[in-house]
Design an enzyme around this catalytic site. Structure first.
Site, PDB file in Angstrom:
ATOM      1  N   SER A  40      90.024  90.305  49.095  1.00  0.00           N
ATOM      2  CA  SER A  40      89.302  89.236  48.393  1.00  0.00           C
ATOM      3  C   SER A  40      90.159  88.364  47.488  1.00  0.00           C
ATOM      4  O   SER A  40      89.667  87.374  46.948  1.00  0.00           O
ATOM      5  CB  SER A  40      88.148  89.838  47.581  1.00  0.00           C
ATOM      6  OG  SER A  40      87.092  90.198  48.435  1.00  0.00           O
ATOM      7  N   LYS A  43      90.143  84.681  48.173  1.00  0.00           N
ATOM      8  CA  LYS A  43      89.172  83.732  47.629  1.00  0.00           C
ATOM      9  C   LYS A  43      89.778  82.783  46.598  1.00  0.00           C
ATOM     10  O   LYS A  43      89.190  81.750  46.280  1.00  0.00           O
ATOM     11  CB  LYS A  43      87.975  84.485  47.045  1.00  0.00           C
ATOM     12  CG  LYS A  43      87.162  85.233  48.104  1.00  0.00           C
ATOM     13  CD  LYS A  43      85.901  85.825  47.515  1.00  0.00           C
ATOM     14  CE  LYS A  43      85.057  86.526  48.562  1.00  0.00           C
ATOM     15  NZ  LYS A  43      85.530  87.882  48.859  1.00  0.00           N
ATOM     16  N   SER A  97      82.478  87.713  43.859  1.00  0.00           N
ATOM     17  CA  SER A  97      83.274  87.881  45.084  1.00  0.00           C
ATOM     18  C   SER A  97      82.366  87.922  46.305  1.00  0.00           C
ATOM     19  O   SER A  97      82.571  88.704  47.234  1.00  0.00           O
ATOM     20  CB  SER A  97      84.144  89.149  45.017  1.00  0.00           C
ATOM     21  OG  SER A  97      85.188  89.097  45.954  1.00  0.00           O
ATOM     22  N   LYS A 196      90.524  88.048  39.295  1.00  0.00           N
ATOM     23  CA  LYS A 196      89.903  88.102  40.615  1.00  0.00           C
ATOM     24  C   LYS A 196      90.297  89.424  41.264  1.00  0.00           C
ATOM     25  O   LYS A 196      91.470  89.744  41.361  1.00  0.00           O
ATOM     26  CB  LYS A 196      90.381  86.938  41.498  1.00  0.00           C
ATOM     27  CG  LYS A 196      89.797  86.974  42.907  1.00  0.00           C
ATOM     28  CD  LYS A 196      88.328  86.615  42.879  1.00  0.00           C
ATOM     29  CE  LYS A 196      87.621  87.036  44.155  1.00  0.00           C
ATOM     30  NZ  LYS A 196      87.404  88.513  44.228  1.00  0.00           N
TER      31      LYS A 196
END
Length: 202
Positions: A40, A43, A97, A196
């Site tokens: 992820s 992203k 997410s 993140k």
């Protein structure tokens, strides 16, 4: 001592890179140029591409492909037919997410996941990243790879955008277009302004 700092932060990262961006100095690193699955963390690049191609007030109508194929993946719970603005989807992408938000942004931008991945890879090439590749905006199928060094470049590029910084530092966001609140998917730490998550079981 780097190892002690890592223990104190309770990080499980096998590869890492810590940079003092004020002085552009590497504070500590481990296997920062090793190519690994980034999951992820993809992203961050998804957000860069969206912010460079879309306006926050644009409205996306949710379609079946946007919410498909996300088994056992974090989602915002988008439903076919909903009309959601890009800003709300961006917050769901970065805070929660959410895979459905990522796919909704990608498909509404490029018409397909593959088309959006091409935009991501073109952007990576512009940044001179030799060890980074994206096949989708979510990182979900483990076919997205990079290095800690490349991810650091991607993040520093993203941080040049004031809207990204605002989203990156937010703790929660009210998605007014669908009346839903999204919150950061990880525990807050007092000395960390933004973040993140990215995780694989590999």
């Amino acid at each position: 001592d780097a190892d002690q700092m890592i223990r104190e932060l309770k990080l499980g990262s096998q590869e890492y890179l810590l940079i003092d961006i004020t002085h552009n100095e590497v504070v500590m690193s481990k296997d920062a140029d090793k190519v690994v699955k980034v999951a992820s963390l993809s992203k961050i690049m998804t957000a860069i591409v969206i912010l460079e191609h879309r306006k926050l007030d644009e409205v996306v109508t949710i379609t079946r492909p946007m919410i498909s194929g996300l088994y056992d993946y974090v989602v915002a719970g988008l439903q076919v037919g909903q009309k959601v603005n890009v800003e709300d989807l961006l917050y769901a992408l970065m805070l929660l997410s959410a895979g459905d938000a990522a796919q909704a942004l990608a498909i509404s931008t490029s018409g397909s996941i593959a088309g959006f991945a091409e935009l991501m890879n073109n952007r990576a090439a512009e940044l001179g990243l030799k060890n980074t590749h994206f096949s989708n905006p979510t990182g979900m199928d483990y076919d997205n790879y990079s290095t800690a060094s490349d991810v650091a470049v991607i993040l520093q590029e993203a941080l040049k955008n004031p809207t990204f910084v605002k989203v990156f530092e937010a703790r929660e966001w009210q998605m007014t277009s669908i009346n839903k609140t999204v919150k950061k998917s990880f525990k807050e730490r007092e000395h960390i302004k933004g973040g993140k998550t990215g995780y694989t079981g590999l």
